[in-house]
Design an enzyme around this catalytic site. Structure first.
Site, PDB file in Angstrom:
ATOM      1  CG  HIS A  96      -0.396   0.327   2.503  1.00 56.76           C
ATOM      2  ND1 HIS A  96      -0.086  -0.632   3.448  1.00 56.76           N
ATOM      3  CD2 HIS A  96      -0.043   1.508   3.071  1.00 56.76           C
ATOM      4  CE1 HIS A  96       0.407  -0.047   4.528  1.00 56.76           C
ATOM      5  NE2 HIS A  96       0.447   1.250   4.316  1.00 56.76           N
ATOM      6  CG  ASP A 126       0.004  -4.012   2.908  1.00 53.82           C
ATOM      7  OD1 ASP A 126       0.174  -3.442   1.815  1.00 53.82           O
ATOM      8  OD2 ASP A 126      -0.032  -3.402   3.996  1.00 53.82           O
ATOM      9  CB  SER A 204       3.278   1.603   6.184  1.00 55.87           C
ATOM     10  OG  SER A 204       2.127   1.913   6.912  1.00 55.87           O
TER      11      SER A 204
END
Length: 356
Positions: A96, A126, A204
């Site tokens: 993402h 992901d 992230s």
């Protein structure tokens, strides 16, 4: 004579009074005019502090900032984190982080910025792999650990770029294991790690580390109404990462194991008191179709098959079924325990790549 003594006494009293009044001012003046205070010696760092310092100094050079501009003519940049995976310069981050960008840039701890190429993506996990362009030197890869033997309560460390503040270290503990983490395509990671080590936007794709400085997960999400850290963060377990990343490097994609069914909403199973995955639809010609599985009959409102186990392991949710198919792998054959009309049977089903 008495007058003289009285005057002397009065003079002494006035002097004492002046000293008492002026003493604070004199002391303040002396302090202002003095040299800097001496530094107090301290003892040795605690064992935890020593571990944290050594871990950061060793691992942080291998953690990078991943920047992705949005649009060809905009300067708006989304920032995430990545880390060096191998000696070939492959870098792991979250899917993402890079999926909507027009280009990918990597900033090393040295301050150097390089353009990176996309190697492969696995939206269902992901995860994404990128690689620095030609001529770019890269730090060493992070040592690899295992998520199989993790314990709730053990120390956990995160290095990343929260809110673009690069090379930030946070620490905490592993708060829980085997959490269900939704990803793209209505899939789930059923073995996600939960930690209270601060994870914020920009973290992230960064590494989750144990106290030995080994990679045990890839940070991917936080649970917070405000979008900032609330003490609940999640990471993809390294055993999953170590299965997916080599395939991404080799082929650019990771197969999605399946048997050709669509599962009913889990709320239906809960409302009906059913433990298992209700088969809503069976794709014609699929392995499930060849094995004789049937789905919901909307005309009669009856339930067909319910998958309750895969290779002998209980299936209570779709994530359990997905996990079992992933462990078997594309091309393998699994034994499904299926319930229909209060009877159970075991059927062999081939695992295929359903794309995605």
């Amino acid at each position: 004579m008495r007058v003289a003594i009285t005057r002397v006494l009065l003079a002494v009293l006035l002097v004492l009074l002046a000293v008492a009044v002026l003493q604070p001012l004199v002391d303040r003046w002396l302090v202002m005019q003095s040299a800097p205070r001496p530094v107090d010696a301290r003892g040795s760092l605690s064992e935890f502090e020593t571990t944290s310092v050594r871990l950061f100094e060793t691992i942080s050079p291998s953690v990078v900032q991943v920047g992705v501009p949005h649009g060809r003519f905009t300067q708006e940049m989304e920032s995430g984190t990545g880390f060096v995976w191998d000696d070939a310069g492959h870098i792991v981050t979250n899917n993402h982080v890079i999926e909507n960008g027009t280009a990918i840039f990597v900033r090393l701890v040295s301050g150097q910025v390089f353009k990176a190429d996309l190697v492969g993506r696995a939206p269902n996990y992901d995860l994404a792999v990128i690689r620095l362009g030609p001529g770019a030197s890269h730090p060493p890869p992070i040592p690899l650990g295992s998520s199989r033997d993790l314990k709730v309560g053990q120390a956990a460390f995160v290095i990343g770029n929260p809110f673009g503040l690069d090379q930030s270290l946070t620490s905490g503990v592993i708060s829980a294991l085997e959490r269900r983490l939704p990803t793209s395509g209505d899939r789930e990671i059923s073995s996600a790690i939960q930690t209270d080590a601060a994870i914020n936007p920009g973290n992230s794709g960064g590494p989750l580390l144990d106290s030995a400085g080994r990679l045990i997960g890839v940070t991917t999400a936080i649970y917070s109404p405000s979008g900032a850290n609330a003490g609940i963060g999640f990471a993809i377990p390294v055993d999953v990462v170590n299965r997916v990343v080599p395939t991404l490097i080799r082929t650019g994609r990771y197969p999605t194991p399946g048997i050709g069914i669509a599962a009913a909403d889990e709320r239906m199973a809960a409302q009906l008191g059913i433990n298992g995955v209700i088969v809503a639809q069976v794709m014609p010609g699929s392995p499930a179709d060849k094995a004789g599985l049937i789905g919901l009959n909307l005309a009669s409102g009856t339930i067909g098959d319910v998958i309750v186990a895969v290779d002998g392991k209980p299936v209570q949710h779709l994530a359990n079924l997905v996990s079992g198919l992933e462990e078997a792998g594309v091309g393998a054959q699994v034994e499904l325990t299926v319930a229909r009309d209060a009877r159970q049977r075991t059927v062999p089903v081939q695992v295929v790549d359903i794309g995605g």
